[in-house]
Structure formats: C-alpha cells, structure tokens
Write a protein that holds these residues in place. Structure first.
Motif, PDB file in Angstrom:
ATOM      1  N   UNK A  85      24.920  34.768  15.202  1.00  0.00           N
ATOM      2  CA  UNK A  85      26.423  35.543  15.186  1.00  0.00           C
ATOM      3  C   UNK A  85      27.199  34.518  16.247  1.00  0.00           C
ATOM      4  N   UNK A 119      35.735  43.678   5.893  1.00  0.00           N
ATOM      5  CA  UNK A 119      34.893  44.712   6.435  1.00  0.00           C
ATOM      6  C   UNK A 119      35.701  46.075   5.483  1.00  0.00           C
ATOM      7  N   UNK A 120      35.016  47.193   5.390  1.00  0.00           N
ATOM      8  CA  UNK A 120      35.626  48.386   4.726  1.00  0.00           C
ATOM      9  C   UNK A 120      36.405  49.262   5.681  1.00  0.00           C
ATOM     10  N   UNK A 122      37.093  52.505   7.402  1.00  0.00           N
ATOM     11  CA  UNK A 122      36.036  53.508   7.579  1.00  0.00           C
ATOM     12  C   UNK A 122      36.683  55.034   7.515  1.00  0.00           C
TER      13      UNK A 122
ATOM     14  N   UNK C 401      22.477  39.965  17.147  1.00  0.00           N
ATOM     15  CA  UNK C 401      23.284  41.007  17.212  1.00  0.00           C
ATOM     16  C   UNK C 401      23.088  42.114  15.729  1.00  0.00           C
ATOM     17  N   UNK C 404      28.038  44.223  14.943  1.00  0.00           N
ATOM     18  CA  UNK C 404      28.985  43.047  15.312  1.00  0.00           C
ATOM     19  C   UNK C 404      30.343  43.499  15.856  1.00  0.00           C
ATOM     20  N   UNK C 407      29.193  43.982  19.575  1.00  0.00           N
ATOM     21  CA  UNK C 407      28.109  43.041  19.906  1.00  0.00           C
ATOM     22  C   UNK C 407      26.767  43.728  20.519  1.00  0.00           C
ATOM     23  N   UNK C 439      34.699  49.342  15.262  1.00  0.00           N
ATOM     24  CA  UNK C 439      35.987  49.574  13.991  1.00  0.00           C
ATOM     25  C   UNK C 439      35.374  49.843  12.580  1.00  0.00           C
ATOM     26  N   UNK C 440      34.092  49.371  12.502  1.00  0.00           N
ATOM     27  CA  UNK C 440      33.677  49.506  11.296  1.00  0.00           C
ATOM     28  C   UNK C 440      32.773  50.858  11.018  1.00  0.00           C
ATOM     29  N   UNK C 442      29.837  51.490  11.960  1.00  0.00           N
ATOM     30  CA  UNK C 442      28.409  51.515  11.280  1.00  0.00           C
ATOM     31  C   UNK C 442      28.345  51.217   9.918  1.00  0.00           C
ATOM     32  N   UNK C 444      28.356  48.213   8.319  1.00  0.00           N
ATOM     33  CA  UNK C 444      27.196  47.178   8.354  1.00  0.00           C
ATOM     34  C   UNK C 444      26.037  47.324   8.964  1.00  0.00           C
TER      35      UNK C 444
END
Lengths: 422, 122, 481
Positions: A85, A119-120, A122, C401, C404, C407, C439-440, C442, C444
């Motif tokens: 990463x 990304x999607x 949320x 990680x 993301x 982190x 921001x996502x 969870x 991912x």
C-alpha cells in the motif's frame, strides 16, 4: 533508495495498461505497486461478461480481461510489488509504501502514473435515514462476497441506484438464489447501460422504479424492511407515496468516487466535477511528471476506454522519464464547453510536439437527442459529430485530428458545443 | 395477432420496439426501431433469445484458500435454460488448480454448451 | 446460579460503568460488569459529541456541575495513564445577537461559580482570529480554554481494559432481568443465570430507571433523548478547531460543531424526546435540522463531505440532574442514573466517588499491586522508519494495510480482537482501531476484517457479525440459501 523511471500506482486495468505502454514506448525501468495479492483490481470480482468488445473484439468476463493484461504485464519483466500500500507521495516523487515482507519502502520515480481507481459512495454519504443494522452494503462489497468468496450477504434484497454494478448485482443475487424485490433510482433515468437493464432486470422480472429513493431503513440487528418513496423534480421524497418492502438487505449502487487521497496529498489541482485531478492532453496533472488515468481520473463506463486512456498515460510517462523536451515548458490551451457538458478530460490541450490525434472525453448532464457536437478553435471547426442520443450514464468522446490541430497555433481556447441537429 | 414489446439494447437510444406476431408465432412486423440493428435484435430476441450465463462453482483443495472459481457458459445458451445451468452448477465442485478455459461442466443442462472457468485458482 | 459472591456487580459497560469498574479495581474485591450487548460501549456512550465540557453550563450547585468540573480536570492525567486521545482544544459559546449578551454573561458567571478556569468573553474581532468561519451574526462569545475533546470509544475501552487488567470480570450478552434482595445480598437475575453480590452499581444509561425502580419505592423516570449527528470526512478537518456551541436553549445546547480527536468534524446533536430506549435511528427531519442549525453558527460548513450520519440517546432524568449513590430504601444499590451530557466529562469523577462509597461500605482494602496504566493499541504508522521496520520483521501483519481510508493494519485489527475485553464483531473492531470508520465506511475492508475476526475467534466467516448475534453479514452460500 531505489529509483525507477516510471512508477505506476495501482494494478487494475488502468495501471496494467499504463505499465505495458510505458514498456512498449521504450521504458525499461518500471515498478508497479498493487495493494491486492493479485493483479487486475476490481475486474477480478466482475465475473459477468461484456468486457473487451472494443479492445479484443470479443466478449470477456472481468477476470479474463484482467488476465490478458496481467500476462502481457508479466512478459515485460517490469518490477511488481503486490500486497503493498502506498502511504504517500512527495512532490519530488518519492513514494512511501508498506508491506509485510519489506516493511516501509521508499522509492524514487522520474515519472508517476496514478491509477488507483475509485470507491463507491457509502450509505453515510447518502444520508439515508433509519437504523444502522447489518444488511446495508455497497453493491461492490456484495459483489466481492458473492463472486470471490461464494457467500450470500442477503436473501431478500432491495437495490438503491441503477448504476451498472447495481444492475449486475441484481442479476447475480437472483441467479445465486436471492429474491430481488426492486431496483430504485433517484433520477428519472437509469445510470446503467440499456443492455444491463434488459438482461439483468427485465430477464428476471425485477421492477425498476425511476424517480424513487429509499427513505427509511428498519431493523435493529439486521435489515427488516426499507421504505421506498417517489421523489419530485427536486429529488425530494413525496409524502404519501411510501411503499414498504420487507427485506433483509439493501444494496447501494449510487455512484463511484475517484480515490484521490494520494493525489490530493501530493497537492495536485483537482477537478470539482470529476473528483479527479486536472490533466492536460498528455494526461499530466498539475504536478510535472505525475500522470493519471482510469477511474482515478474520471469514472468510466467501459474498461476498454480505461485501457486506452491508460495506455496514453503510460506512453507519456515513459517519454517524460526519457526527458523528452516537449514536457519541459508547456503551452496549455484550455478546453471550454457549453452548458450541456459537465466536464471534459483533458481540460486543456498541449499542441507542441504532438504526434497523434487528441481524444476528448466528456459527459453530458442530461439526456439529449439529435444533437451536433462541435469542437472549435475560434471559428475553425476541428471536429464535429452527430449524436442520436447522449445520456449522463454514457461517456462521450470527440477526436481532434492532428492535421487540424497543427493549424491552430496561437489559439486561445478550444470550445466544445452541443447544438440541435436540424 | 399478438404484440410483444422490447427495449433495444443496441445503443443508448434504447428504442421501444413493437413486434407483431402471427397466431402461429411467426413475426409479422417489427416497428419502433430507428436503425437496422433494432430489427435484427428484435427478431433474435423473439425467435430464440440467448444469454451467456456467468456464475461461480465450488473448488476444493485451494492453496490460496479460495472456495470457488468464476465460470461462464462458453457461448450463449437459450434464455429459458439459465436456471437449469445454475442448478447443475449447484451440485458440482472441482479440485484445484483451475485455469481459465478449463471445462468445469460439459454440456450444461443439455444445451451442448460447456461451462468454463474464467479465473485462475491455485 | 453462580456460587461466587461478588462484592460489586456493575450493570452497564458504558463509560460510567467502566469508570466505576476501573476505580473500584484499585480495591481488593470481586467485581464484574454485566452488559446486555456484545461489547463495551454499545449504548449511550457509543454515540455522543465526545466533548469534555469545561463545566460552565451545568447549573451551579448541582451534582452535574460538581462532577463535570471535577471530571474534566481528571481527563488530562487519565488520558496519559490510560493512553487514550484527549485534546484540550477549548470551547466557544456563540452569542448571535446583542440582545442575548446578558444570557452569555450569566453563563460566564455560572461557570465562574462552578470553578471553571480561564473563562472570558471575547468580542467578534478576537472571535474571528479563533475561528475564521464563524457566522456573520456572531457578536461575541464565551471562550472556555478548559474545554476538551476525547474519543468516547477509546476512553471507555481504556477504562474497561484497565479494570479487566486489575481483575474486573466482564460478562457480555448478559441482560439483567431482575434484582432481588436475598438476606444481606442482592441477587441479580440475568438472561445468562443469576449472580449474588454485596453491592450493585446501576450504570444502565437509558435503562437506569428500570433497575432503580426494581429496588426502590422512590421512583425515577429516564427519558431517552435522541440526538442525531453528521460526521464529516477528515478532508474537512481543520474547518473549526474549537468546540463551537450556541447559547443554550430549552432543548439542550443545540447543534454544536466540533473537531474530533481523529481529525473529523462532528455536527449535531438534535434533541428529541422519544419513548423507545433503543431507537437510534436517524430521521430526515433531524438531519435537515442539523443542516439548518449548523449554518447559524458556521459559514459554508462542508456538509457535502459527510461520511456518515448517526444518532445517539441521552438518558434524560425528569429533574435534569444526575442521581448518584444509594437510594434510602435500597442499601448497597448505587445509582449512576440520569447521566446525560455532561456525563462523559463527569464519568471519571463519578467512577471515583462510587468506588470510594463502595469501598467504605464494604471496608475494602486498597490493592498493593493496582496498575493504573494501560497501553493503547499501537498504531505502527506513528513509529519512525527504523522502529517500524524492526516491528514488521517480528509482526509482519503490522505491514499490511487493511483499511485504506484510515490506514489501519492487520496487526492493529488482530490486537483489537486480542484485547481483554476484545472486539468480537466488525463494529467492535471499528470502534477500537477505526477500520471501516473512514470515507468508504468499510466498503473495501469489511470482507477482510471478517476474515481476520473469523481467524482470531476460530469461527466460520458466516458467524461473523456486525454488532453481535442476529447481525450476521452472510446469510448463506451461493445457490444454497
């Protein structure tokens, strides 16, 4: 510190095509960094068919498309770090990354290609009122569970959003034994491809409700029901139109957002419409030597176009790293556009030293029928095309031929217009 | 005469096509399409609709811990056979490794079409 | 029925129950915390503003004022002992019209009487240097440099872990159904058997009236007061640096805008009295209200950067006062009831006092080996490069990680599960190490987090839950539902 000519960040379709293209354009010092254990990115979970019609002239599934590019990538012998990463990138192109084997690694690049994908959106970002139980997932999360892990995250499902992933998941969940009660779309039109509406919904008698949204989620531990309401022209729910669906799952397919945390950390100028970096026709960001392509730049509908765009980015990165003079001082001609168009990529055109046509990709903000799209430099027409229909869900393009571009030295701007075609 | 309505998938236009059928099932007319692709699509969709089916199939003995592999019918199959193919896949599993193109189920649901793996699993 | 006789059973593993457990674990004696949910910090402590109030607001002379000021002064040292994040960012109460200035002055005077340090009234010019995005309407403000922020999860886990480390037991999924006097003891009946104890602590949040009323004839009533919030992405962080209130009105303090210790911005809460003690749903009206209200305090707040909205309950007692200590007719039963805002600020002081009361009552001796320290879960990315690489050699999972957005490494997630009491669900992991908090939300990482939980707890991935039994993520296998 290890140094590379070109470092590509992200090993999905964009990153793979960029790395391959950098190699094909003479670069022999390439590193690709991917956080997953396998190349191919999100394609690996897109097990449906329909990929590669433009690139390979045949219909492949996501993993098959990814595999073709992965194999070509491995043939180049470029360096690869999997399960790694990237933490941050500095302005002088030092990349800090981390993995289990090497710990913290720093790498210096002459040129960087950003291809981190998207990304999607949320549930939180959508502010759907109600409880917060298990059973509310983004369509992509469900896709991962079903297609990679073989596990079903729901039995009775409502899907909010008619983007392609939502439509595809309606079919996947149905085929694997779930009952999809409805697909609900806030807008008066679907964001997905017609083909997916027919083959994913109509084939299985799944109703699609346009101008509707989810206004309530119920259930303490697991979703027990969702309420769907019609919305008015301002997209506000209309009281009295509520329909309650007993279900255990709500899937969300409400848009994709480019993942630009690294880009922003780098200080690159961002485009507020695309949520991606601002790039010129070399796909170079405001940070010299940093290029972007694929869904991190703007969200695409078709992977074929991602590969094509990424290939351009990879070539430019290779040439930048080889110190081609044309990247040193650039005169950028801004691209302006009429109100029907939401954005263009690139947002400026660099003429000096160009060797190919320039393709402008754009999206419209509404459904338009029988329109003429024209690219102008002053009053000189660079290109025009007639479109029977343009929809927000389908990316458009217009090609500015190199022959015409060579004649417009000194132009102050290029304009794209959309007019009725009489 | 009976009427069938279809949405053309040929392009984003999504023309609403009307197909009139004779009592013996033959196509009498196709209207509503704005180009030839619509006509071709409508005739095929009425006479013999076909689909590629994609799904997953269980695997055993995976070194990478995979529990299934993605698969597809090698070519399209009659639309009405979709769920028959799925239920044949339900009872099937195969040992790893599996490579793209490996046949995971031959002559699926009597269609004469094989189901093949679409990803590699070690 | 368990044979063991406890010295103290604490009902509720929120910030108050865990604080009591922590301070009581200084003494010799058997302590257990009974929690109806699957983890620590699942009730009122889970969803609040995360503010350590300076203490100017609570009416002088009330227990609220007393415990608030004392508690808030305990936080700086406590956060060092227990290694949780506390930030002394200071608070501001905005006054939006000259007409209201007298109210601001009386708030100031109330604060001074409560013993709050450093209070002063600042005029608009100075206010703008403190907070550049303040509303054009703001004429002056009360500035309270003693105000602070904490992560309420982290503070509660820290207390719980330190209590457990010093011998307190925790029983989860254990709902108390009855409390009866048995000779000199209390019998606490639960969904998982009965327990005998010398003393009971009622730290049950919105349910504290239920337990109080089981044992005392002087009845109390706790009303769940629901508050809804928006949480903004860290990219909106820095938009405000102080905790910004408006002059309090009838329904609490109104909507506040505050940074969190993790660099997000939190906006809320609304205040709505409801009947259901578990209803933490959000509403379209509530969320609209926050949008409107926050705009009165702060200009152009980037609400488009909302990553989640949620709601929490405050356990509002009819007299708006904390009920602390033994009711006259229930000896050995200690109330911590009606602990609404400033409950988080007051919790350490309440815990300390209840512990002292119980120790006195039962003549408990102090332990010689009480360890006041707890080390939080290591964030490897805070280490310098050499130390990080040494660590990854020993624990490679600190190099991987998983989340993301925030982190978060696999190592941290495993640590969260291995803690005592440890995470057993996706939300338990999220609250401890923030995987899935970004921001996502969870999107991912949740499948990976599920795999790690299944591995650590040695269970099937289908048994992994979002927040305890009944909230399983997976309902079957492909084609087998």
């Amino acid at each position: 510190m290890t140094c590379y000519e070109v470092v590509v960040i992200g090993g999905g379709p964009a990153g793979l095509a960029a790395a391959i293209s950098a190699y094909e354009n003479g670069c022999r010092s390439i590193l690709l960094i991917e956080r997953d254990k396998k190349l191919g990115g999100i394609l690996n979970q897109c097990i449906h068919n329909g990929f590669g019609l433009h690139t390979f002239k045949e219909e492949l599934t996501g993993p098959e498309y990814a595999d073709r590019y992965s194999r070509r990538f491995y043939e180049t012998g470029a360096d690869l770090m999997l399960q790694t990463t990237v933490l941050d990138i500095s302005e002088d192109k030092v990349i800090r990354a981390i993995n289990e084997k090497d710990g913290l690694v720093t790498v210096k690049a002459k040129a960087i290609v950003l291809s981190m994908g998207c990304r999607e959106r949320s549930r939180g970002a959508l502010n759907i009122p109600g409880t917060r139980p298990a059973g509310v997932y983004s369509a992509g999360t469900a896709q991962k569970l079903v297609n990679i892990d073989g596990k079903m995250p729901g039995k009775k499902v409502v899907i909010l959003g008619s983007g392609d992933i939502g439509l595809i998941m309606a079919r996947r969940m149905t085929l694997e034994g779930a009952k999809v009660l409805a697909v609900v779309e806030l807008m008066p039109y679907s964001g997905g491809l017609k083909r997916n509406i027919v083959q994913c919904l109509e084939d299985f008698d799944i109703p699609l409700y346009l101008s509707h949204t989810v206004t309530k989620v119920e259930g303490e531990n697991r979703v027990e029901a969702v309420t769907v309401s019609e919305v008015d022209e301002n997209r506000k729910p209309i009281q009295g139109t509520e329909i309650r669906y007993e279900c255990d799952t709500l899937l969300l397919s409400c848009g994709l957002i480019p993942e630009n945390e690294l880009t922003q950390g780098l200080g690159a100028s961002m485009n507020k419409v695309t949520n991606g970096p601002v790039v010129d026709s070399d796909l170079e960001t405001s940070i010299p030597g940093v290029f972007a392509c694929g869904n991190v730049l703007h969200v695409h509908d078709l992977v074929d176009f991602v590969s094509e765009e990424a290939s351009d980015a990879g070539r430019n990165a290779a040439m930048y790293a080889a110190a081609e003079p044309r990247y040193k001082v650039k005169t950028k001609i801004p691209v302006k556009f009429s109100k029907e168009i939401r954005y263009t990529v690139p947002s400026s055109v660099v003429l000096a030293g160009i060797s190919e046509d320039i393709k402008l990709r754009f999206r419209v903000g509404n459904i338009y029928r029988y329109k003429k799209v024209t690219a102008l430099a002053g009053d000189r027409v660079l290109a025009k095309k007639i479109r029977k229909v343009m929809t927000p869900g389908e990316m458009e393009e217009i090609v500015l031929p190199i022959g015409k571009l060579k004649d417009i030295k000194g132009a102050l701007e290029i304009t794209i217009t959309v007019e009725d075609n009489d | 005469m009976t009427k069938k309505e279809l949405t053309c998938i040929g392009c984003p236009m999504g023309c609403e096509i009307e197909v009139m059928l004779e009592d013996d099932g033959r196509i009498a007319s196709v209207t509503g399409n704005t180009c030839r692709r619509g006509d071709v699509y409508a005739r095929k969709e009425i006479e013999a609709p076909r689909r590629i089916v994609t799904s997953t199939i269980k695997v055993t003995g995976s070194l990478e811990g995979a529990s299934c592999v993605s698969c597809k019918t090698e070519t399209d199959i009659p639309k009405e056979k979709i769920f028959d193919v799925i239920s044949e896949l339900k009872g099937t599993s195969l040992p790893c490794p599996v490579k793209i193109g490996d046949i995971v189920l031959s002559n699926a649901a009597g269609t004469g079409v094989d189901v093949i793996a679409t990803s590699n699993v070690r | 029925m368990q044979n063991k006789i406890y010295d103290t059973l604490i009902i509720g593993a929120g910030i108050v129950g865990c604080s009591v457990a922590r301070y009581l674990s200084k003494y010799k004696g058997g302590i257990a915390v009974l929690e109806r949910k699957e983890d620590v910090c699942c009730g009122t402590s889970k969803a609040n503003s995360g503010i350590v109030h300076a203490g100017f607001d609570a009416k002088h002379g009330t227990l609220m004022a007393l415990y608030n000021v004392r508690g808030s002064r305990m936080y700086p040292k406590l956060s060092e002992e227990l290694d949780f994040k506390y930030e002394n960012n200071g608070s501001i109460v905005l006054c939006l019209s000259e007409e209201d200035r007298p109210k601001l002055v009386s708030l100031y005077e109330n604060g001074v009487r409560n013993g709050v340090f450093g209070l002063r009234i600042v005029e608009r010019d100075e206010l703008l240097t403190l907070e550049p995005h303040i509303s054009d309407e703001a004429v002056c403000a009360l500035y309270a440099p003693a105000g602070g922020i904490v992560c309420p999860f982290d503070a509660t886990f820290a207390m719980a872990e330190n209590a457990a480390h010093n011998g307190a037991e925790f029983f989860f999924d254990t709902k108390v159904t009855d409390i009866v006097r048995e000779d000199e003891l209390w019998k606490v009946v639960t969904t998982r058997g009965s327990y005998l104890t010398r003393t009971v602590v009622n730290a049950a949040g919105c349910y504290s009236d239920v337990f109080h009323n089981m044992v005392s004839s002087s009845k109390i009533k706790i009303t769940p007061r629901r508050g809804e919030y928006f949480l903004l992405d860290r990219t909106a962080g820095g938009y405000v640096s102080h905790t910004i209130f408006r002059l309090p009105g009838k329904m609490g303090k109104g909507v506040l805008v505050t940074p969190t210790v993790h660099g997000n911005i939190l906006v809320g809460p609304t205040a709505e009295d409801i009947d259901d003690k578990d209803d933490v749903s959000t509403t379209a009206d509530g969320l609209d209200k926050i949008r409107l209200q926050s705009a009165l305090s702060i200009k152009d707040l980037p609400l488009n950067k909302t990553i989640t909205s949620f709601s929490g309950l405050r356990s509002h007692e009819a007299g708006h006062e904390f009920i602390i200590g033994e009711p006259e007719d229930a000896e050995g039963f200690f109330d911590c009831a009606g602990i609404e805002s400033p409950g988080l600020s007051a919790a350490p002081a309440i815990g300390e006092d209840i512990a002292t009361m119980i120790a006195d009552k039962l003549n408990l001796e102090e332990k010689e080996d009480f360890d006041p320290y707890r080390t939080g879960i290591l964030d490897p990315l805070t280490l310098d490069e050499d130390r990080l690489n040494e660590l990854i050699k020993v624990r490679p999972d600190y190099g991987k990680i998983i989340c993301r957005c925030e982190s978060v490494t696999e190592g941290q997630i495993r640590d969260a599960i291995r803690r005592i009491p440890g995470a057993r669900s996706i939300d338990g992991v999220k609250r401890r190490v923030r995987a899935g908090m970004g921001r996502c939300q969870g999107g991912f990482c949740s499948p990976s987090v599920m795999e790690i939980i299944a591995d650590e707890l040695n269970c099937d991935i289908s048994d992994v839950t979002k927040k305890g039994q009944g909230s399983e993520i997976i309902l079957g296998e492909n084609k087998v539902l």
